[in-house]
Design an enzyme around this catalytic site. Structure first.
Site, PDB file in Angstrom:
ATOM      1  N   LYS A   1       1.108  -1.232   0.009  1.00 20.43           N
ATOM      2  CA  LYS A   1       0.027  -0.269  -0.014  1.00 20.43           C
ATOM      3  C   LYS A   1       0.869   1.173   0.231  1.00 20.43           C
ATOM      4  O   LYS A   1       0.581   2.151  -0.971  1.00 20.43           O
ATOM      5  CB  LYS A   1      -0.843   0.022   1.034  1.00 20.43           C
TER       6      LYS A   1
ATOM      7  N   ARG B   1      -9.967   0.842   8.542  1.00 25.00           N
ATOM      8  CA  ARG B   1      -9.379  -0.511   8.831  1.00 25.00           C
ATOM      9  C   ARG B   1     -10.564  -1.363   9.318  1.00 25.00           C
ATOM     10  O   ARG B   1     -10.215  -2.557   9.804  1.00 25.00           O
ATOM     11  CB  ARG B   1      -8.391  -0.367   9.983  1.00 25.00           C
TER      12      ARG B   1
ATOM     13  N   ARG C   1      11.725  -5.537   4.877  1.00 27.43           N
ATOM     14  CA  ARG C   1      11.590  -4.085   4.689  1.00 27.43           C
ATOM     15  C   ARG C   1      12.509  -2.957   5.302  1.00 27.43           C
ATOM     16  O   ARG C   1      12.802  -3.698   6.859  1.00 27.43           O
ATOM     17  CB  ARG C   1      10.047  -3.763   5.108  1.00 27.43           C
TER      18      ARG C   1
ATOM     19  N   ARG D   1      10.977  -1.699  11.152  1.00 26.87           N
ATOM     20  CA  ARG D   1      10.004  -1.237  11.956  1.00 26.87           C
ATOM     21  C   ARG D   1       9.886  -2.154  13.124  1.00 26.87           C
ATOM     22  O   ARG D   1       9.731  -3.632  12.966  1.00 26.87           O
ATOM     23  CB  ARG D   1       8.688  -1.177  11.328  1.00 26.87           C
TER      24      ARG D   1
ATOM     25  N   ARG E   1      -0.579  -9.000  13.237  1.00 27.15           N
ATOM     26  CA  ARG E   1      -1.219  -8.067  12.339  1.00 27.15           C
ATOM     27  C   ARG E   1      -2.104  -8.679  11.288  1.00 27.15           C
ATOM     28  O   ARG E   1      -3.276  -8.360  10.765  1.00 27.15           O
ATOM     29  CB  ARG E   1      -0.253  -6.972  11.815  1.00 27.15           C
TER      30      ARG E   1
END
Ligand code: AP5
Length: 213
Positions: free
Chosen positions: A13, A88, A127, A160, A171
């Site tokens: 996203k 969400r 990431r 992160r 998540r």
């Protein structure tokens, strides 16, 4: 263009919002990035959100609605936006309807990025994010030119806190239980386009652009 990007953690996203925002001439509004900035600044909203974000749980809807309303009221978002990470759940989708109704506007399109769980884990574990400008990298698929440094601004690249394997799994379960129902919600309104988000960055970008035509 008033656009929502839906999709599980790591679907791309943020990557694609960033890639298409200049072409659309609208800002990329990421609620995750806004929350991380609030946490970093130690603001009252950041203090409320910190533990929830770090553990992969959702921040309360009322706090999110206030944050999104304030952001969309800013001048650069009056003509449109790409919302990444909001809404969400169905309650937030209704809050967004209310925010947009007050400015006599409504969503144009919702893109749902579809990718399987194994690929999500690969993407999130590799990431890296620039702590200065928020630019996104991946150690394999989108590495920086010089290790640990952002190509755009030279800032340090970090992993992160919520990209640990146990938090990724949580998540994902929060996404399936609370956010995925929005796919049917927006399909029912005729706003949804599903995009296969597996494959190279370029291939997915072309599909995203195609879905917006
Ligand atoms: P948020 O920051 O929104 O996290 P998320 O939704 O879990 O999504 P991510 O940012 O992890 O992934 P992405 O889809 O943007 O993927 P990316 O482009 O980075 O939210 C964080 C937390 O804040 C939440 O858990 C919650 O606590 C809270 N929060 C936020 N919004 C909230 C709300 N509305 N209500 C309540 N709480 C809220 O890509 C991932 C990696 O993959 C990158 O390294 C990228 O380079 C790579 N990649 C992308 N596409 C490809 C590809 N095609 N091929 C190879 N690599 C790729």
């Amino acid at each position: 263009m008033m656009l929502v990007l839906l999709g599980p953690p790591g679907a791309g996203k943020g990557t694609h919002a960033d890639a298409i925002r200049a072409g659309l001439g609208v800002p990329h509004v990421s609620t995750g990035a806004m929350l991380r900035m609030a946490i970093e600044a130690g603001s009252p909203a950041g203090q409320k959100a910190k533990t929830l974000v770090e553990s992969g749980d959702l921040v309360p809807d009322d706090l999110m609605a206030e944050m999104v309303r304030d952001r969309l009221d800013q001048e650069d978002a009056r003509g449109g936006f790409i919302l990444d990470g909001y809404p969400r759940n169905v309650g937030q989708a209704r809050d967004l309807d209310g925010i947009l109704a007050k400015r006599t506007s409504r969503l144009d399109r919702v893109l749902s990025l579809v990718v399987d769980d194994d690929e999500i884990v690969r993407r999130l574990s590799g990431r890296r994010t620039c702590e200065e400008c928020g630019a996104l990298y991946h150690v394999v698929s989108a590495p920086p030119k010089s290790e640990g440094r952002c190509d755009r601004c030279g800032g340090a690249l970090t992993h992160r806190a919520d990209d640990r394997p146990d938090v990724i799994a949580h998540r994902l379960s929060v996404y399936r239980a609370q956010t995925e129902p929005l796919v049917a919600f927006y399909r029912g309104r005729g706003l949804l386009a599903e995009v296969d988000a597996a494959g190279t960055l370029d291939a997915v970008r072309q599909r995203v652009v195609g879905a917006l035509r």
